[in-house]
Design a protein around this motif. Structure first.
Motif, short mmCIF file in Angstrom:
data_model
loop_
_atom_site.label_atom_id
_atom_site.label_comp_id
_atom_site.label_asym_id
_atom_site.label_seq_id
_atom_site.Cartn_x
_atom_site.Cartn_y
_atom_site.Cartn_z
N TYR A 228 0.84 -1.19 0.00
CA TYR A 228 0.00 0.00 0.00
C TYR A 228 0.88 1.24 0.00
O TYR A 228 2.01 1.22 0.50
CB TYR A 228 -0.93 0.01 1.21
CG TYR A 228 -1.88 -1.17 1.24
CD1 TYR A 228 -3.15 -1.08 0.68
CD2 TYR A 228 -1.50 -2.37 1.83
CE1 TYR A 228 -4.02 -2.17 0.70
CE2 TYR A 228 -2.35 -3.46 1.85
CZ TYR A 228 -3.61 -3.36 1.28
OH TYR A 228 -4.47 -4.44 1.30
N SER A 229 0.34 2.35 -0.51
CA SER A 229 1.16 3.55 -0.66
C SER A 229 0.32 4.81 -0.54
O SER A 229 -0.92 4.77 -0.57
CB SER A 229 1.88 3.54 -2.02
OG SER A 229 0.93 3.48 -3.08
N ILE A 230 1.03 5.94 -0.39
CA ILE A 230 0.42 7.27 -0.39
C ILE A 230 1.27 8.20 -1.25
O ILE A 230 2.34 7.82 -1.73
CB ILE A 230 0.27 7.84 1.04
CG1 ILE A 230 1.65 7.91 1.72
CG2 ILE A 230 -0.73 7.04 1.85
CD1 ILE A 230 1.65 8.64 3.06
N LEU A 231 0.81 9.43 -1.40
CA LEU A 231 1.55 10.45 -2.13
C LEU A 231 2.37 11.31 -1.18
O LEU A 231 2.05 11.44 0.00
CB LEU A 231 0.58 11.35 -2.91
CG LEU A 231 -0.28 10.69 -3.97
CD1 LEU A 231 -1.27 11.71 -4.53
CD2 LEU A 231 0.57 10.11 -5.09
N GLY A 232 3.45 11.91 -1.73
CA GLY A 232 4.24 12.89 -1.00
C GLY A 232 4.15 14.25 -1.69
O GLY A 232 3.58 14.37 -2.78
N ASN A 233 4.74 15.26 -1.09
CA ASN A 233 4.62 16.61 -1.63
C ASN A 233 5.21 16.74 -3.02
O ASN A 233 4.73 17.53 -3.85
CB ASN A 233 5.28 17.63 -0.68
CG ASN A 233 6.74 17.32 -0.40
OD1 ASN A 233 7.06 16.24 0.11
ND2 ASN A 233 7.63 18.24 -0.70
N HIS A 234 6.25 15.97 -3.35
CA HIS A 234 6.87 16.08 -4.67
C HIS A 234 6.03 15.43 -5.77
O HIS A 234 6.25 15.70 -6.96
CB HIS A 234 8.27 15.44 -4.66
CG HIS A 234 9.31 16.33 -4.10
ND1 HIS A 234 10.08 17.18 -4.87
CD2 HIS A 234 9.73 16.54 -2.83
CE1 HIS A 234 10.91 17.85 -4.12
NE2 HIS A 234 10.72 17.49 -2.87
N ASP A 235 5.08 14.59 -5.39
CA ASP A 235 4.29 13.87 -6.39
C ASP A 235 3.25 14.74 -7.08
O ASP A 235 2.64 14.33 -8.06
CB ASP A 235 3.60 12.66 -5.73
CG ASP A 235 4.61 11.65 -5.20
OD1 ASP A 235 5.64 11.46 -5.86
OD2 ASP A 235 4.36 11.06 -4.13
N TYR A 236 3.04 15.95 -6.57
CA TYR A 236 2.03 16.84 -7.13
C TYR A 236 2.57 17.72 -8.25
O TYR A 236 1.82 18.46 -8.87
CB TYR A 236 1.44 17.73 -6.02
CG TYR A 236 0.64 16.95 -5.00
CD1 TYR A 236 -0.75 16.88 -5.07
CD2 TYR A 236 1.28 16.27 -3.96
CE1 TYR A 236 -1.48 16.17 -4.14
CE2 TYR A 236 0.56 15.56 -3.02
CZ TYR A 236 -0.82 15.50 -3.11
OH TYR A 236 -1.54 14.77 -2.19
#
Length: 406
Positions: A228-236
């Motif tokens: 499972y995963s989430i997004l980080g600030n750089h992914d935007y």
């Protein structure tokens, strides 16, 4: 106008550091060759950085070439801070001696000359961070460490006693240059053979295509009961210039699609129940929420449908979310997993004795495991690297957490 002021301040700092460093060299050696070589190396590092900074395409974000120019400049610059501090301290002593002489009866003595021993000491100590930065750029960024924790909870369902979680964070694939070393890190992750694998954001620096050459490596990551995963600030895609708004929107969707390509279930303010022998725990994942950064994450939305009494694991990229929101939430999140800080990729860690990095002046929880009132957060130091193309003392991390029932 603001950038001009910043540039002037930067140039003034560089001049001050170089002035003191050159004073140390002059005191220790009379060799003209050594002095010219010193000046040449310093000028080459600064000119290379400024040339790359001025000419690189902002539409590409921070490229490996930009990061290397930054790394070389820091390698040349930061050790000279040590020289400045030591020689400035000696200057205070010299001027105090001069003042005492001027106020005393008799002939005023001239300003004492620099002592060779002090200059040698300054250069010798400065050589330590210089060597450290060189190692950090060449090898330190691949010096993967597996850190293991065993956490005990009274309300953990019995079926999850001994359950293992591997956490990785901050891949930053746009910085990678060595496929063999990255493959070694991925193999090391798989060697942990954990039940669950969780990735806590920043899969790219800015653009989805940074991951194109690495999907075949990261899709080999394995976990017995899911990834499972989430997004980080750089992914935007917020840290580069886009030709038009639609390109940024399309890129963001492509970044989200990467997670499916490498076998991860991306949680966007959502949750999943993990079941084992008829018992379950809740896994929640929010979009990025950071103090001073993108605050897209919605914790209430992610928890909708989760029972307050459930055992809960939360993935949130930025640890400031835990500090300002999560730890005081009455829903009681037992374990929070974050990344983001990288421990600034430089610092000093001696287990059981010393843990220091400039990152601690920005984040209260900046690397490792923290606990308050029975709630835990682990801040992973990151798998990859960004901005500075290396790691000095703060090594890339693979976290393995074993859950135990009290």
């Amino acid at each position: 106008m603001r950038w001009i002021i910043r540039l002037v301040i930067l140039l003034a700092v560089i001049f001050l550091l170089e002035f003191y460093a050159f004073q140390a060299l002059k005191t220790v050696s009379k060799s003209k060759v050594l002095k010219y070589l010193w000046i040449f190396i310093s000028l080459a590092a600064y000119l290379n950085f400024f040339y790359v900074a001025i000419t690189y395409d902002r539409g590409q974000g921070q490229t490996p070439q930009f990061q290397m120019a930054m790394g070389i400049m820091l390698t040349v610059l930061i050790p000279k801070i040590v020289i400045l501090l030591i020689l400035f301290g000696e200057d205070i002593y010299r001027w105090i001696a001069k003042a005492i002489s001027a106020l005393s009866p008799g002939e005023t003595q001239p300003l004492p000359s620099r002592r060779k021993f002090i200059a040698q000491l300054a250069l010798g100590i400065a050589a330590i961070p210089f060597a450290g930065f060189i190692y950090g750029i060449i090898q330190g960024k691949y010096n993967y460490k597996v850190l293991k924790y065993q956490l005990t909870f009274t309300d953990l369902p019995e079926a999850f006693d001994g359950y293992t979680i591997t956490q990785i964070s901050d891949i930053h694939s746009g910085s990678f240059t060595n496929k063999e070393k990255i493959q070694y890190g991925v193999d090391l992750i798989n060697q942990q053979k954990s039940d669950l694998m969780l990735f806590t954001g920043d899969i790219v620096n800015n653009k989805a295509d940074e991951m194109d050459n690495w999907i075949a490596v990261f899709d080999k990551l394995e976990a017995k009961e899911g990834k499972y995963s989430i997004l980080g600030n750089h992914d935007y895609g917020d840290y580069m210039d886009w030709k038009n708004p639609q390109d940024k929107i399309d890129n963001f969707q492509a970044v989200k699609d990467i997670h499916k390509k490498i076998g991860f279930d991306l949680l966007l303010d959502d949750h999943r129940y993990l079941e084992k022998d008829g018992q379950k725990i809740a896994l929640l994942g929010v979009e990025n929420w950071g103090k001073g950064f993108n605050q897209a994450g919605d914790l209430e939305r992610a928890a909708k449908g989760v029972n307050k009494d459930d055992f809960k694991i939360l993935m949130t990229h930025d640890p400031s979310h835990w500090e300002y929101k999560v730890k005081e939430d009455p829903f009681h999140y037992h374990l929070t997993l974050s990344g983001h800080t990288h421990g600034l990729q430089m610092g000093i860690e001696i287990p059981g004795w010393l843990k220091w990095s400039p990152s601690q002046f920005v984040y209260k929880q900046w690397a490792g495991l923290y606990e308050e009132a029975g709630k835990f957060i682990n801040v992973n130091r990151g798998f990859g690297y960004h901005a500075f193309p290396g790691r000095v003392g703060i090594w890339p991390e693979i976290t393995v957490i074993e859950l135990k029932k009290a």
